[in-house]
Scaffold this active site. Sequence first.
Site, PDB file in Angstrom:
ATOM      1  N   ASP A   1       8.052  -1.998  -3.239  1.00 41.10           N
ATOM      2  CA  ASP A   1       7.650  -0.626  -3.501  1.00 41.10           C
ATOM      3  C   ASP A   1       8.141   0.242  -2.343  1.00 41.10           C
ATOM      4  OD1 ASP A   1       5.998  -1.258  -1.393  1.00 41.10           O
ATOM      5  OD2 ASP A   1       4.148  -1.247  -2.546  1.00 41.10           O
TER       6      ASP A   1
ATOM      7  N   ASP B   1       6.770   3.048   0.546  1.00 42.27           N
ATOM      8  CA  ASP B   1       5.579   3.590   1.210  1.00 42.27           C
ATOM      9  C   ASP B   1       5.926   4.812   2.060  1.00 42.27           C
ATOM     10  OD1 ASP B   1       4.168   1.381   0.186  1.00 42.27           O
ATOM     11  OD2 ASP B   1       4.694   0.169   1.930  1.00 42.27           O
TER      12      ASP B   1
ATOM     13  N   ASP C   1       3.556   4.299  -2.681  1.00 41.32           N
ATOM     14  CA  ASP C   1       2.253   4.478  -2.017  1.00 41.32           C
ATOM     15  C   ASP C   1       2.340   5.643  -1.038  1.00 41.32           C
ATOM     16  OD1 ASP C   1       1.323   2.264  -3.363  1.00 41.32           O
ATOM     17  OD2 ASP C   1       1.594   0.885  -1.683  1.00 41.32           O
TER      18      ASP C   1
END
Length: 516
Positions: A348, A350, A440
Site C-alpha cells: 500500500d 502511506d 493510509d
Amino acid sequence: MNHAGMLALVKKRKRPVEAVAQGQVEVKFKEVTLYLVERKMGSSRRNFLTSLARSKGFRVEDVLSDDVTHVVAEDNQAEVLWAWLMGHGLRDVSRVAVLDISWFTDSMREGRPVRVETRHCIQVREPVVSVSVCGHTPPPKNKLHCSPPTAVANVSQYACQRRTTTENHNKIFTDVMEELAESSEFNESKGPCLAFRQAASVLKSLPSAVHCLEAIQGLPCLGEHTKAVMEEILTFGRSFKVEEIRCDERYQALKLFTSVFGVGPKTAEKWYRRGLRSLQEILTEPNIQLNRMQRAGFLYYSDISKAVSKAEAKALGCIIEETVHWIAPDAILALTGGFRRGKEYGHDVDFLLTMPEMGKEEGLLLHVIDRLKDQGILLYCEYQGSTFDVSKLPSCRFEDMDCFQKCFLILRLEQGQVEGERGLQRDPGDSRGWRAVRVDLVAPPVDCYAFALLGWTGSRQFGRDLRTFAQKERQMLLDNHALYDKTKKLCLLATTEEEIFAHLGLEYVEPWQRNA
C-alpha cells in the site's frame, strides 16, 4: 524325485514379488515414486523392501526413469552413487531426491513419506562432477577463501546501528527466515518469530553473499536453529522445513485469509477452525458476517492483493498532495513506508500529514476525505479519530497502532495518471483503465511529527531494534508519539529524525538504509 529334492526346488523358485504387490495394492502416495538402488543392498533385500513399500501404498519402480522422485540407496559412497546416477541420462536429475535408507525406514515406520531432512540426503562433499544434491544445486562454495563478509566487530545486534539498503545479497536465506517467522507468528510463537526476523535483518545488512557457515561465525542474532537452516540451504539449496510449511493446509489457509484487507490472524484462525479453506467458501458461508473493511477487502481483492509500483505510488502522491494543499496550502506532507526507504514495490502507500501550527491538524483528514469523494476516486474509507492524550505519556508498552487520527482508504487510480511504460499493475486481459489501491493517511500534531515519521517509515525490525536500543542502552522510552528520558523524567523535543538519533547518541541512518 524324492521329497527332499522337490522341496529344494521349491525353495529356489523366485516369487514374482513386484508384480503381485503392485497389482493388488492401491497406490496411496501418487506424488512419490521410489527407486531402490540394488548395489550394496542386494537383490533379495531390494525385493523385500520393494514389497514392503508397495504394501504400504508406495509406488516403486523397477527401472530408473524420469518418473522417479526419490532414489534410495544403502551403504553407497556418495561420489560413486552420483556418478552412476548421472550416467543414466535422466532429463532433470536436479528434481530427484537422493536419499539414504534411513529415510525409507522412517517412512515405513510412519506408513507415509516423511519429510526429507538433512540427515536423510546423500551429498557429495567433494563433487567430481557438477551435480545437484538432494534435488537442488547448492550455492557455490569456495573453501580456499571463506572469510566473514564483514568484520564481526562492525556488525551490531541492533538494526538501528546497521545500514541496510534494498540490495539484499542473501535473499536465498532471508526469504526462508521470513517464511519461518510468518509461520511462527501464525502459531503465536513469539520467540521463534522474533529470532527469525532478527536473523533475516542481520543477513540483509551484509555487504556480500554468505557461502559457508564459517563466514557468519561471531555475527549477532544467528542462533543454532538459524545456522542449521542456513547449513541446509548451503548444502541442498533449499529448506525442507519451509517446504513442509508451504504444504501445510493450515498455513496455506491462514496466509490466504490474511491477504484480505481487514482480516487478521485471529479471524483467519477462526475461519480455518470452522472448516473453511478458500475465499469462495467464506463468501458463500451464510453464518459469516463480514465487517465493512472485510467486505471492501473481498470486493477489491483482485486489485489490492497486487503489489503497488513506485510509479503508482508517485501518482498517488501527486493526487494526495494536490488534495491536501487545495484544503491547506501550508500543510506538511510526506510519503512514508517502504517507498520512502527506496523500495520498488509495496502493498500500500502511506502518507503522513500535519500543520505547522499545533491543533490545526484536527479535522484535516475529514476535509481530505470529503475532497476525495468529490473527485469520485474514493472507493472505501475507514476513519479513526485521534485518541492521543499527552497526559498518558510516556507509554511503557509499544502499540502497533499509534493514537493519531488516521484513515484507511481504497482509491481509484487511472491509467493516465501513472507515468512509465508499464503503467498500472493489472492482470493480463484486464481492459479497465483503472485499478484500486490501498492508501493510509495519518495526521499527528506537529510536535509529534518527527516521531511519527520515524515510526511510519520502518522497517518493522529497524523500528523494533530502535525502541529496544533506547530502552536498554539509553534508559529511554521511544514510540511514534515521543521520546522519554527515564533518568531526567521528561520528554525530549525533536523536530526532525536527526534530532531523535542525536538524543539517542546514534549516528543518523538515512531512510534508504533502514531496510533491515
